[in-house]
Design a protein around this motif. Structure first.
Motif, PDB file in Angstrom:
ATOM      1  N   GLY A   1      30.588  46.871  56.195  1.00  0.00           N
ATOM      2  CA  GLY A   1      31.644  46.115  56.023  1.00  0.00           C
ATOM      3  C   GLY A   1      32.992  46.863  56.784  1.00  0.00           C
ATOM      4  N   PHE A   2      32.972  48.353  56.568  1.00  0.00           N
ATOM      5  CA  PHE A   2      33.769  49.343  56.992  1.00  0.00           C
ATOM      6  C   PHE A   2      33.832  48.945  58.550  1.00  0.00           C
ATOM      7  N   VAL A   3      32.727  49.282  59.036  1.00  0.00           N
ATOM      8  CA  VAL A   3      32.586  49.034  60.587  1.00  0.00           C
ATOM      9  C   VAL A   3      33.145  47.881  60.963  1.00  0.00           C
ATOM     10  N   ALA A   4      32.845  46.930  60.179  1.00  0.00           N
ATOM     11  CA  ALA A   4      33.208  45.588  60.853  1.00  0.00           C
ATOM     12  C   ALA A   4      34.547  45.497  60.749  1.00  0.00           C
ATOM     13  N   LEU A   5      35.250  45.917  59.890  1.00  0.00           N
ATOM     14  CA  LEU A   5      36.781  46.035  59.894  1.00  0.00           C
ATOM     15  C   LEU A   5      37.562  46.781  60.729  1.00  0.00           C
ATOM     16  N   VAL A   6      36.812  47.992  61.024  1.00  0.00           N
ATOM     17  CA  VAL A   6      37.632  48.946  61.894  1.00  0.00           C
ATOM     18  C   VAL A   6      37.316  48.667  63.288  1.00  0.00           C
ATOM     19  N   TRP A   7      35.841  48.375  63.430  1.00  0.00           N
ATOM     20  CA  TRP A   7      35.604  48.292  64.957  1.00  0.00           C
ATOM     21  C   TRP A   7      35.351  46.856  65.355  1.00  0.00           C
ATOM     22  N   ARG A   8      35.469  45.970  64.246  1.00  0.00           N
ATOM     23  CA  ARG A   8      35.309  44.620  64.783  1.00  0.00           C
ATOM     24  C   ARG A   8      33.938  44.324  65.451  1.00  0.00           C
ATOM     25  N   ILE A   9      32.939  44.791  64.823  1.00  0.00           N
ATOM     26  CA  ILE A   9      31.508  44.449  65.373  1.00  0.00           C
ATOM     27  C   ILE A   9      30.943  43.329  64.992  1.00  0.00           C
ATOM     28  N   LYS A  10      30.626  42.417  65.469  1.00  0.00           N
ATOM     29  CA  LYS A  10      30.069  41.022  65.126  1.00  0.00           C
ATOM     30  C   LYS A  10      28.725  41.138  64.313  1.00  0.00           C
ATOM     31  N   LEU A  11      28.069  42.266  64.898  1.00  0.00           N
ATOM     32  CA  LEU A  11      26.942  42.404  64.314  1.00  0.00           C
ATOM     33  C   LEU A  11      26.763  43.206  62.720  1.00  0.00           C
ATOM     34  N   SER A  12      27.880  43.756  62.578  1.00  0.00           N
ATOM     35  CA  SER A  12      28.055  44.466  61.506  1.00  0.00           C
ATOM     36  C   SER A  12      28.529  43.536  60.267  1.00  0.00           C
ATOM     37  N   GLU A  13      29.437  42.543  60.634  1.00  0.00           N
ATOM     38  CA  GLU A  13      29.663  41.641  59.868  1.00  0.00           C
ATOM     39  C   GLU A  13      28.497  40.846  59.465  1.00  0.00           C
ATOM     40  N   THR A  14      27.763  40.622  60.173  1.00  0.00           N
ATOM     41  CA  THR A  14      26.632  39.624  60.087  1.00  0.00           C
ATOM     42  C   THR A  14      25.607  40.474  58.897  1.00  0.00           C
ATOM     43  N   LEU A  15      25.402  41.950  59.427  1.00  0.00           N
ATOM     44  CA  LEU A  15      24.483  42.642  58.554  1.00  0.00           C
ATOM     45  C   LEU A  15      25.071  42.851  57.057  1.00  0.00           C
ATOM     46  N   ALA A  16      26.343  42.934  56.904  1.00  0.00           N
ATOM     47  CA  ALA A  16      27.105  43.268  55.593  1.00  0.00           C
ATOM     48  C   ALA A  16      26.738  41.746  54.951  1.00  0.00           C
ATOM     49  N   MET A  17      27.219  40.598  55.459  1.00  0.00           N
ATOM     50  CA  MET A  17      26.734  39.599  54.695  1.00  0.00           C
ATOM     51  C   MET A  17      25.435  39.144  54.400  1.00  0.00           C
TER      52      MET A  17
END
Ligand code: HEM
Ligand SMILES: Nc1ncnc2c1ncn2[C@@H]1O[C@H](COP(=O)(O)OP(=O)(O)OP(=O)(O)O)[C@@H](O)[C@H]1O
Ligand SMILES: Nc1ncnc2c1ncn2[C@@H]1O[C@H](COP(=O)(O)OP(=O)(O)OP(=O)(O)O)[C@@H](O)[C@H]1O
Ligand SMILES: [Mg+2]
Ligand SMILES: [Mg+2]
Lengths: 214, 227, 56, 253, 227, 214
Positions: free
Chosen positions: D81-97
């Motif tokens: 989630g941190f990676v998704a928020l800071v670097w806006r990486i789509k894959l990280s969002e998906t992994l977090a969810m």
């Protein structure tokens, strides 16, 4: 007013701007620019993405690709530009407060142009005498006029108006056209949307047509 | 064209929110009524034995106050969202966190403060031992701003949805349980004649932290959920 | 063997614990399969909608 | 760029990740299944009964690995989630969810097996002890993240909002872990330690470690499977997804 | 041009409301979550002593269930009002009371039934003595439809107002206190080993009366508050 | 269709109809009648009381004096007439349901005209292929079209339409005019409001002008 330095740079530039919702394209790559004094009409059928485009240009939605530049500076989520006034479908007025109270709040938040007061602004949109009743008791068109009065009061170089003519009677439409003319003469720019079903009193100089991207 | 200063913007916002509240002053009484009603239901539900009621008084009042605030949280940004004011706030040239801080302050002032003021009455309804009242009041005074602050972050996250009422409850509660444990814990300790200052100090420390961080977090969350 | 299943009187606690573990994880393993089928069906119907709209 | 960074960069692209995950999935499921079976064999047959708790202690072998996983999954979710928020990486969002429901499942198992263990050892299904409570709060946090994700319509915005919540909720993790030290509770204090000496016999320990390994592998298997589906859904308009489908039967052009 | 029959209208309404609920199934869980959360807060507020918790268990569960239903009541007609469906319902050619009866039934089915189903879990959380569980369940089964029915009348009265949430609470509560007294009273009597059938019979009688009168009253109230 | 007997009586009669809110007159005494086949346009500036008039005629608001007769029968609060279809600012559609689900509900409640189905109605307002997506994802104009499809489906002799043209593009406006023509030919009657700022494609036969009563 210091718009001599901004004359060289366009106020607003859209560079191959695209928007997609859940990967479904809403509008295709758009390229256009607005210089001080420009008033541009965005035309498109129902569902062609006019509302969406204005939200993207104001920074409330993020484009899926492409850029929006304001005075040459890219618009980012973290740093919205504050030279922009957006008037959307929702006017952002409190129905429990009177028109004057709403306008005073707006000037407190956004500052005020020299040489005008809330009461004067209200008079110039044809609502003299309606300043002190709660907005709730005004009709749809009267509320729209209060939102127009706010545009007059708060300084902003770029106006983004979503269907400013909707709900207004003929006289109201002429009022909007007059406001746009004045704004352009002062060196401002405006982008307005419409689906072209209105009987305009004056032709718009420039148009951008939105067509479904699919 | 000069735009207003940030101070004047905050003042304008405070004035408008208070004015709105005054216009809807009937609604402003609601959290108070709710807390009174919850507390008043307990004697009916449990029977009127004073010993039982006194034992649970502090905890029940705490729960009732938190629930009342929780339910009013939902309205923190909702009306601003519905009429488009929130968009205008985000687009305004001032730090969003400061503006949200003002809104949170108004929320606390208008829901929590009345609740704290009627807490003595609630205590009376449940026959709380009178010497415990000061502890209860201090605990409430520390816990309620915490709830307003943490709540604002969660409301900001859920603001984009229709009808998020109870999801909000779900989000806020895990974060607020510690405040409840410490606050009610202090009261219970006082009732048993134990030392109660440690939990209150914990609450205070946490409050200071939230005062600094929560407005920033709320601003970030709001930008996420509006765009 | 019966002795083993009786767990010295703790059968009523031990076996449900293992059963919950198994059931929950099997359910967890199956959800992506069902979700995948649903998503493929949705994509298919969306494409058909797009295809049927274009000629008009 | 160094090759590892380059590989990470490539991994971040949805189509590449989709294929990558598809290749690894069968192996991960197989490894989890095999090590899980070995662990259960040890747990049920080779480990001796505890001298105090008798056979009820065998619940440990499902309870403790799942408890560890409930914390690990949250950590993983928050990091992504941190990676998704800071670097806006789509894959990280998906992994977090994708890790949220798996974590919730493990948390749920922990709570149920803990209750099942508590009844014979403490004489009650549930008490309001600090560790039990904070674990329940953890479950609510998972529910909150999942609920928030599903309540927002735009998938990416939903992921970002839920990731934000996950980050805020991370304060609960130390409370779960250290609750047995900070407050004196009914619950067992730390007995297994990977670094120092463990306070548990080796014949009892190896099945536990094997099962812990198995649950970790299973976590990643399930994560990849869920991520694959989520990527399909997110990218359903893209060409690489169309290429995966049997060509649409409206094939007039 | 023939207009549909009343039966088909009721069926259409039931189908639509259930479908809507299915579409928003996340929201449908909310009352359950709320009740769980309220019940779970009490051990934090009161401390974990089983004896205290068991003593207040039945009453607290009753209060939690009533509050959860009360809060969901507000939404009974609100969304229909906001999007204009309610106007269409009033203008439709069928007896309004019957249509409202359908809506109330859906409300009960989707908020009260899940609450009754999880009541055993709530009882466990507060260590309610197991032999009291049946009494609690019967009392809830009788009291919850009452709340739905009486609530509908009050919602119909307040439907024209914005933000009527807590005013509604205020209106409903006095009407529902007797249900609470009888319901929780039966549980408390059972806990003390006394006879508990009399209060349950009272509840049942009252329920039958409401089943007949409440839809008519709700229809009348709705017409008053819409026009 | 049994409209031969209704031919003799006017469908709708307003007899010196007045409405006042808190003793402030909104519209003055109005007298008019609608016979089968009539389509009447109510014109008036913003705030002149058009929305209010339609609510009074449908029975949702009570006139402060005067009468509304439907088929010669006075309209009262207790007995609303069910021959009337009102399309207000709020369309009464569920955003979570799809267009088809919404229409099926409407026909379940109000019955259905012979020879038409929800799917056909949707096609004839230009929304083919949009039947199964949630209404929430349609734009303002597309939602308006779904409300128009409902008018097509559910039998009602009198249509009261509040600003039916708002939010619609040119093609949508023509669609409304076509619907009105058909309805009139079938023996129905309609009352529609507008402030006259639209570029109509065909002139309306009869107009009623509302002027502020004060
Ligand atoms: C509902 C009840 C219970 C819950 C929610 C629960 C929760 C947890 C959690 C979250 C952990 C992992 C802590 C960490 O690694 O930081 C844990 C570990 C453990 N639990 Fe439980 N537990 C419960 C009941 C029990 C019972 C009844 C026993 C045995 C009497 C037990 C024995 C253990 C043991 C031995 C560990 C491993 C400790 C270590 O080595 O770190 N638990 N439990
Ligand atoms: N919240 C949403 N979720 C998904 N799709 C949406 C959403 N809002 C709008 N759309 C879709 O995006 C497209 C553009 O919508 P938008 O509101 O920008 O259109 P518009 O040009 O303003 O139309 P109108 O003239 O009807 O106001 C429409 O096809 C609509 O179906
Ligand atoms: N709820 C209300 N309370 C008090 N006055 C109201 C209320 N609603 C409307 N009014 C007043 O009644 C008058 C008529 O309102 P109405 O909405 O009928 O106008 P309208 O003709 O539909 O205008 P528009 O073209 O702007 O929609 C207006 O002057 C308005 O100020
Ligand atoms: Mg639009
Ligand atoms: Mg109107």
């Amino acid at each position: 007013m210091p718009h001599s330095e901004t004359e060289s740079l366009p106020l607003l530039q859209a560079q191959s701007l695209c928007f997609a919702r859940n990967d479904e394209a809403i509008f295709g790559p758009l390229d256009f620019e607005l210089r001080p004094g420009d008033v541009v009409l965005i035309e498109g059928d129902n569902g062609s993405g006019k509302t969406t485009l204005l939200k993207v240009l104001s920074g409330l939605l993020e484009p899926s690709s492409g850029n929006v530049l304001l005075h040459g500076v890219p618009l980012t989520l973290a740093k919205l530009s504050h030279q922009v006034a957006l008037l959307g479908h929702l006017p952002g007025l409190k129905l429990e407060l009177s028109a004057l109270e709403n306008l005073r709040f707006a000037t407190g938040m956004g500052g005020i142009r020299p040489g005008i007061t809330p009461r004067l602004a209200l008079a110039s949109v044809g609502l003299e005498g309606y300043g002190d009743v709660p907005l709730r008791t005004l009709s749809a068109g009267q509320r729209k006029r209060v939102a127009l009065a706010r545009l007059l009061l708060v300084p902003a170089a770029l106006w983004l108006l979503d269907e400013p003519y909707a709900n207004l009677d003929r006289e109201g439409i002429e009022l909007v056209n007059r406001l746009l003319d004045n704004h352009a003469h002062r060196g401002g720019a405006a982008l307005i949307t419409s689906h072209g079903a209105y009987a305009f009193t004056s032709g718009m100089p420039r148009r951008i047509a939105l067509r479904p991207a699919a | 064209m000069k735009s207003g200063t940030t101070t004047s913007a905050c003042l304008a916002l405070l004035r408008r929110d208070l004015l709105l509240l005054w216009r809807r002053r009937g609604d402003a009484l609601n959290p108070m009524l709710f807390a009174v009603i919850v507390v008043a239901l307990f004697p009916f539900a449990l029977g009127p034995e004073t010993a039982v009621l006194a034992r649970i008084a502090a905890g029940t009042i705490f729960v009732a106050v938190l629930l009342a605030m929780l339910l009013s949280l939902d309205a923190l940004f909702r009306s601003d969202l519905e009429d488009g004011s929130l968009e205008q706030l985000v687009l305004s040239p001032h730090p969003l966190s400061l503006l949200l801080g003002c809104k949170v302050f108004v929320h606390w002032l208008t829901t929590a403060l009345p609740l704290i003021l009627i807490a003595p009455l609630l205590a009376q309804l449940l026959s709380l031992p009178p010497n415990m009242l000061p502890v209860l009041l201090v605990a409430l005074a520390l816990a309620t701003p915490l709830l307003s602050l943490i709540g604002a972050v969660c409301v900001a996250l859920t603001v984009g949805m229709r009808r998020s009422g109870m999801l909000l409850t779900l989000l806020v509660l895990p974060l607020i349980v510690p405040a409840l444990i410490f606050g009610a814990g202090a009261c219970n300790a006082a009732q048993d004649g134990l030392a109660y200052s440690a939990p209150l100090l914990w609450l205070a420390a946490w409050l200071v932290l939230s005062l600094v961080l929560a407005p920033l977090a709320a601003a970030a969350a709001l930008k996420i959920s509006l765009t | 063997m019966a002795d083993f299943f009786a767990m010295h009187g703790y059968a009523a606690y031990v076996w449900p614990a293992y059963a919950v573990f198994a059931i929950v994880l099997i359910a967890d393993a199956l959800t992506p399969l069902f979700a995948r089928r649903r998503v493929l069906r949705e994509i298919d119907s969306r494409q058909r909608r797009a295809a049927s709209r274009k000629p008009t | 760029m160094n090759p590892l960074l380059l590989w990470f960069h490539k991994l971040g692209s949805p189509p590449y990740f989709y294929r990558f995950a598809g290749r690894w999935l069968p192996w991960l499921y197989a490894l989890a299944l095999i090590s899980g079976c070995a662990g259960f064999y040890g747990a049920l047959f080779t480990a001796p009964a505890d001298y105090q708790q008798g056979d009820s202690f065998r619940i440990l072998y499902v309870h403790v690995p799942c408890a560890w996983m409930s914390l690990f999954a949250y950590l993983f979710m928050a990091a992504n989630g941190f990676v998704a928020l800071v670097w806006r990486i789509k894959l990280s969002e998906t992994l977090a969810m994708a890790s949220a429901p798996i974590g919730a499942a493990f948390t749920f198992i922990t709570l149920v097996t803990g209750s099942l263990w508590g009844k014979p050892t403490w004489g009650t299904w549930w008490t309001w002890d600090a560790r039990l409570t904070s674990e329940l709060v953890l479950l609510f946090l998972y529910f909150g993240v999942i609920g928030l994700y599903h309540a927002i319509e735009d998938r990416r915005q939903a992921a970002r909002a839920a990731a934000f919540l996950a980050l805020v909720g991370i304060v609960n993790l130390p409370i779960v872990h250290y609750s047995v030290i900070w407050w004196n509770t009914l619950h067992q204090a730390q007995t297994v330690s990977l670094l120092g000496p463990s306070k548990i016999a080796p014949s009892m320990l190896w099945p536990l470690l094997t099962l812990a390994f198995a649950t970790h592998v299973y976590f990643f298997a399930s994560l990849l499977a869920r991520t694959r589906v989520a990527l399909l859904e997110l990218e359903s308009g893209k060409d690489w997804v169309r290429a995966l489908l049997p060509s649409p039967e409206t094939g007039h052009g």
